[in-house]
Design an enzyme around this catalytic site. Structure first.
Site, PDB file in Angstrom:
ATOM      1  N   ASP B  25      -1.130  44.459 -33.724  1.00 14.34           N
ATOM      2  CA  ASP B  25      -0.890  45.864 -33.360  1.00 14.34           C
ATOM      3  C   ASP B  25      -0.713  46.787 -34.558  1.00 14.34           C
ATOM      4  O   ASP B  25      -0.223  47.896 -34.414  1.00 14.34           O
ATOM      5  CB  ASP B  25       0.329  46.009 -32.432  1.00 14.34           C
ATOM      6  CG  ASP B  25       0.065  45.379 -31.079  1.00 14.34           C
ATOM      7  OD1 ASP B  25      -1.119  45.312 -30.691  1.00 14.34           O
ATOM      8  OD2 ASP B  25       1.025  44.945 -30.423  1.00 14.34           O
ATOM      9  N   ASP B  26      -1.075  46.314 -35.755  1.00 10.16           N
ATOM     10  CA  ASP B  26      -1.032  47.234 -36.887  1.00 10.16           C
ATOM     11  C   ASP B  26      -2.258  48.139 -36.887  1.00 10.16           C
ATOM     12  O   ASP B  26      -2.342  49.063 -37.686  1.00 10.16           O
ATOM     13  CB  ASP B  26      -0.965  46.467 -38.219  1.00 10.16           C
ATOM     14  CG  ASP B  26       0.432  45.925 -38.482  1.00 10.16           C
ATOM     15  OD1 ASP B  26       1.336  46.272 -37.690  1.00 10.16           O
ATOM     16  OD2 ASP B  26       0.615  45.178 -39.441  1.00 10.16           O
ATOM     17  N   GLY B  27      -3.209  47.847 -36.021  1.00 10.25           N
ATOM     18  CA  GLY B  27      -4.345  48.754 -35.848  1.00 10.25           C
ATOM     19  C   GLY B  27      -5.598  48.356 -36.602  1.00 10.25           C
ATOM     20  O   GLY B  27      -6.376  49.214 -37.009  1.00 10.25           O
ATOM     21  N   THR B 102     -10.022  39.984 -38.788  1.00 10.55           N
ATOM     22  CA  THR B 102      -9.335  38.730 -38.464  1.00 10.55           C
ATOM     23  C   THR B 102      -8.055  38.993 -37.682  1.00 10.55           C
ATOM     24  O   THR B 102      -7.470  40.059 -37.774  1.00 10.55           O
ATOM     25  CB  THR B 102      -9.004  37.928 -39.733  1.00 10.55           C
ATOM     26  OG1 THR B 102      -8.063  38.688 -40.493  1.00 10.55           O
ATOM     27  CG2 THR B 102     -10.239  37.664 -40.549  1.00 10.55           C
ATOM     28  N   GLY B 459      -2.883  -3.810 -29.680  1.00  9.25           N
ATOM     29  CA  GLY B 459      -2.537  -3.700 -28.259  1.00  9.25           C
ATOM     30  C   GLY B 459      -1.110  -3.216 -28.128  1.00  9.25           C
ATOM     31  O   GLY B 459      -0.363  -3.157 -29.122  1.00  9.25           O
ATOM     32  N   SER B 463       2.030  -6.889 -25.078  1.00  8.13           N
ATOM     33  CA  SER B 463       0.743  -7.204 -24.465  1.00  8.13           C
ATOM     34  C   SER B 463       0.369  -8.680 -24.636  1.00  8.13           C
ATOM     35  O   SER B 463      -0.516  -9.175 -23.950  1.00  8.13           O
ATOM     36  CB  SER B 463      -0.355  -6.315 -25.060  1.00  8.13           C
ATOM     37  OG  SER B 463      -0.437  -6.522 -26.454  1.00  8.13           O
ATOM     38  N   SER B 533      -0.689  -1.307 -34.067  1.00  5.08           N
ATOM     39  CA  SER B 533      -1.701  -0.462 -34.731  1.00  5.08           C
ATOM     40  C   SER B 533      -2.383   0.504 -33.750  1.00  5.08           C
ATOM     41  O   SER B 533      -3.539   0.327 -33.402  1.00  5.08           O
ATOM     42  CB  SER B 533      -2.734  -1.302 -35.482  1.00  5.08           C
ATOM     43  OG  SER B 533      -3.187  -2.386 -34.717  1.00  5.08           O
TER      44      SER B 533
END
Lengths: 299, 624
Positions: B25-27, B102, B459, B463, B533
């Site tokens: 909003d600085d324009g 930007t 795994g 597991s 892992s």
């Protein structure tokens, strides 16, 4: 020695074209026969001089281009001994998709966007050059030079890869692709100046001549063949006109003009009040229409 | 007007790339709309389109909203903010401008960096009613980091503070206060109103106390540093141009200095000296070429040159061929940067895998303080050391922006996740040379009568990895094979007891294990690694450390529901109750392997049967 603005643009574009040739396996240059494509082709020839362009060129033919465009395309391909492909969406032809009764939206979608996607899939191109410029249209102003497309060729404007310096991210997965726009930073006047300086040949439609036109939807449409049915309230006029952009003839409006040379076109342009895409019906279908088309895969 | 005069004028115009930045909003968009409007670079049909849209989305009542000319994307028109970099073009009598517009929001800092990377001048907008904001400081810092030498601070919305000189001066002094350490070549302050047009193109009588140039005059008068006479020639080779004919040329864009026919230059990687025979520029064959021209050179002899190489002056060059450097970098991705993880580093004509070995500090870009941190989040800027897998040619960003910059790319999803500017080379790697041992891997394993490899189990926790791995080791032992089993829990008691379970620590944990397993393979052992892992990139790193036929990834496929049901160590229960943080599968991610050599489905078969499957695989492919 100081490089001029045009010199800088020229080298920037050549750099982009060479980068694609170095980093992709199977690039293609989309050639639309228009002035921007002519400039892009000229730059590609410079990039690889004295050798041939190391990739194919391709035209997506909607079957509704001006006759003069098709002649010019075939002459150009022959003159420069280009590796040239022409693709037509046969399914669209069979279903009689056309710009007049199907409307510009459906015609463009089937014969341009879908046709392009068909061709890209068929030949498995991983990079496709286009001659679009950022000054042409607001959504193009935000597109990257290397613009990523997913497996379905869609553009996601909210998820573009940051593009810093002249470091282009060319890493993609299998069946993904990029569209590359080497003319991104050129303006319309730059293009014309370059065409003048380099004596780049153009389709004669850009230059003023007496042509047969009718008025339809506030536009002057050229009667290029008998597929354009003249309605009762319309009459064919002989007018001195030219085209600022080229596309399918029933969708491309002629403008009144006396400009018969590149110099005169530039002077006309400098005095003109209308931007070039204004001659195209497809952009004004709805607000933000170009952005929507691009998301679907249009160039 | 005579067309040749017109072109002469066009060719004399300088090209200036400018960036507008500042807080929301600085324009900014209004200012750019104003620049286009006042320079008469808007066509009437674009203007009438904008009028239609102004009525629908505009913020200026019946007035045309100039910002809508700029905010191209539909979403922006609806939200009234700029979410991406937009490029705009306009020209005046003296200058051709390319503007990068930007975004102001903090979450779009990366877009601002993107715009800044290609700009010559930064216009920093400050809202006169609000003064200096955090975002003003952030953007000023980024401009300085990216080596932008010219900045203009445009204090906007002066009409809303009745053109108050004192308030303007206060803003100047607080700007100077925080920016004193940045080295800008040119720093100007201009009071403007983009909405009304004061001091943009026209000087305005509303601001009688301001006697200096308007914004456009100031921009037109900026002189960019032309290349110095003695500047070193450099050309990163981009493309080798050869065909069936006997032509062989080297193409690329000159990044500094100039070159003449007959000049002697060197191929930087091999230090071989060569002479320039022909220079092909875009304008045809020429006796010389300069910085920014895209050229093709032919040489007096055939030498080995490929993309990634550099042609440069023989004397006085300041390039590096190295695999390590220190750099400032900005992180541009939602997934945070993790040290020791492999990423792709892309330079001007070369890319290679590498990693950030050490994040020295990150920078609080509001206070510019240096803060210790283990990783960088989206939009954060840090100072870090980078180690590459291959030697790469580079320079410091200060000396050569094109050869001193890089982007960081995720190796799995190909996103551009970061960007950096090189400060200096690090010599650490080149000082530690490899000792060549007389006894090598081949000799070591042949005496054992086996081919060494890594059996990498991955795994979820529970597991069955360790159970199966343990059986396999027993079976191999019976077969007279030399093995070693590295188990996650056991290693964490010793070698890795300093590491916890954050993403950063998990990466380091696996890095050390990978290196240890590489040593074991080198020793000739069949190395069995049993770790959760969870991340693809670290498993890839482990794989790449050994020869491609030495790594066997074994995915132990047990669903999280099943693991949670078994819960042999009671860990899932703890994690669910929140007593255990960063637990894989619960509040930390597990990335399923996409193409493991072996998948073991524990639901169907027993541990014994699965172990036999692995042994069978080894018999088939490793002839054990």
């Amino acid at each position: 020695m100081k490089l001029s603005h045009i010199d800088k643009l020229e080298s920037e574009s050549i750099h982009i074209i060479r980068e694609v040739a170095s980093e992709f396996d199977n690039p293609v240059m989309l050639y639309s026969i228009g002035k921007d494509s002519s400039v892009m082709l000229h730059l590609a020839q410079k990039a690889f001089y004295p050798n041939k362009i190391p990739f194919k060129l391709m035209h997506i033919d909607t079957t509704w281009k001006f006759k003069e465009m098709i002649n010019f395309r075939d002459e150009t391909a022959k003159k420069y001994n280009l590796d040239f492909l022409i693709h037509i969406n046969q399914e669209g032809v069979q279903n009689n998709i056309n710009p007049i009764s199907s409307g510009s939206k459906i015609h463009t979608d089937v014969m341009k966007t879908q046709s392009l996607i068909q061709a890209l899939d068929k030949y498995k191109f991983d990079a496709a050059f286009g001659g679009a410029r950022r000054d042409e249209e607001k959504s193009r102003a935000k597109e990257r030079i290397f613009s990523f497309r997913d497996k379905k060729h869609r553009w996601d404007p909210k998820n573009q890869k940051p593009e810093l310096w002249n470091l282009f991210n060319t890493n993609i997965d299998k069946s993904e692709s990029v569209r590359v726009f080497p003319l991104s930073n050129w303006t319309e006047i730059d293009i014309w100046q370059y065409i003048y300086q380099e004596r780049i040949p153009l389709v004669p439609l850009y230059f003023s001549k007496i042509r047969s036109v009718i008025r339809r939807n506030d536009m002057m449409i050229m009667v290029d063949d008998d597929r354009l049915k003249i309605k009762e309230n319309e009459k064919i006029e002989q007018k001195k006109v030219r085209f600022r952009t080229l596309g399918c003839y029933p969708l491309t409006a002629a403008v009144d003009s006396d400009a018969t040379t590149v110099e005169e076109i530039i002077i006309e342009l400098l005095e003109s009040k209308y931007s070039e895409r204004q001659g195209r019906l497809i952009d004004n279908d709805q607000i933000g229409s170009m952005e929507k088309k691009k998301q679907e895969g249009y160039f | 007007m005579d067309i040749e005069t017109f072109f002469q004028n066009q060719n004399n115009k300088k090209q200036l790339k400018i960036l507008t930045c500042g807080s929301v909003d600085d324009g900014k968009s209004t200012l750019i709309g104003r620049l286009l409007f006042d320079s008469k670079n808007i066509y009437s049909d674009q203007l009438s389109q904008t009028k239609i849209e102004s009525e629908k989305y505009g913020t200026q009542g019946k007035q045309i909203d100039l910002a809508l000319l700029i905010d191209g994307l539909q979403a922006e028109r609806e939200q009234g903010i700029t979410i991406d970099v937009a490029y705009r073009y306009f020209e005046t009598e003296k200058c051709k401008f390319i503007i990068a517009d930007t975004p102001g929001h903090e979450e779009y800092t990366r877009n601002m960096v993107t715009g800044a990377s290609n700009s010559d001048v930064g216009i920093i907008l400050v809202d006169a009613t609000k003064g200096i904001l955090d975002q003003t400081k952030r953007h000023t810092f980024i401009l300085s980091l990216l080596g932008i030498e010219n900045i203009i601070v445009a204090v906007n919305k002066m009409d809303l503070i009745n053109y108050d000189e004192k308030k303007f001066k206060d803003i100047i002094s607080s700007f100077k206060n925080f920016s004193s350490e940045f080295n800008f070549n040119l720093q100007k302050f201009i009071p403007i109103s983009a909405l009304v047009g004061d001091n943009v193109f026209q000087k305005n009588s509303n601001i009688t106390w301001y006697n200096e140039k308007s914004l456009i005059d100031e921009l037109e008068d900026i002189s960019l540093n032309e290349p110095l006479e003695e500047e070193i020639f450099s050309l990163p080779v981009q493309f080798v141009n050869r065909s069936s004919s006997d032509f062989r040329g080297y193409s690329g864009t000159i990044t500094s200095g100039k070159i003449k026919v007959n000049d002697e230059v060197q191929v930087f990687s091999s230090k071989e000296k060569i002479k320039i025979i022909k220079i092909l520029t875009p304008k045809g064959e020429s006796d010389f070429a300069v910085k920014e021209q895209a050229v093709t050179l032919t040489l007096d002899k055939e030498v080995d040159i490929s993309r990634g190489d550099l042609l440069c002056s023989v004397k006085n060059h300041n390039y590096f061929l190295s695999d390590q450097f220190a750099s400032h970098m900005i992180w541009m991705n939602k997934e945070k940067m993790i040290p020791e993880r492999n990423y792709i580093f892309k330079f001007i004509n070369f890319q290679t895998v590498g990693k950030i070995t050490d994040l020295v500090h990150k920078i609080n870009i509001n206070s510019f303080e240096k803060i210790a941190s283990k990783f960088l989040n989206l939009n954060e800027i840090g100072y870090a050391k980078v180690a590459l897998n291959k030697n790469t040619i580079f320079n410091s960003y200060k000396n050569n922006k094109k050869l001193g910059s890089f982007v960081i790319i995720d190796q799995f999803n190909n996103q551009t996740v970061g960007a950096g500017v090189i400060e200096h080379e690090l010599r650490r790697a080149s000082n530690i040379s490899w000792h060549q041992m007389s006894i090598n891997k081949n000799l070591r394993h042949s005496i054992k009568g086996q081919k060494p490899c890594v059996l990498w189990f991955t795994g979820l926790s529970g597991s069955g990895k360790s159970t199966i791995a343990n059986i396999i080791e027993q079976k191999l032992h019976k077969l007279g094979k030399h093995t070693y089993l590295l188990d996650g829990d056991n290693v964490r008691h010793g070698l890795n007891k300093d590491l916890g379970f954050t993403d950063v620590d998990r990466v380091e944990n696996i890095r050390r294990i990978s290196e240890v397993s590489k040593l074991m393979v080198d020793a000739g052992l069949i190395t069995i690694v049993s770790f959760i892992s969870p991340f693809k990139s670290e498993r890839k790193m482990a794989r790449e450390l050994v020869e491609s036929d030495e790594f066997i990834e074994i995915y132990v496929d047990t669903s999280i529901e099943e693991c949670e049901k078994r819960d042999p160590k009671g860990l899932y229960k703890k994690a669910r109750s929140g007593k255990l943080k960063n637990f894989t599968g619960i509040d930390s991610n597990y990335e399923i392997p996409s193409s493991p050599e072996i998948v073991l489905e524990t639901k169907i078969k027993s541990a014994e049967e699965l172990a036999d499957e692995v042994i069978l695989y080894l018999k088939q492919y490793y002839k054990i």
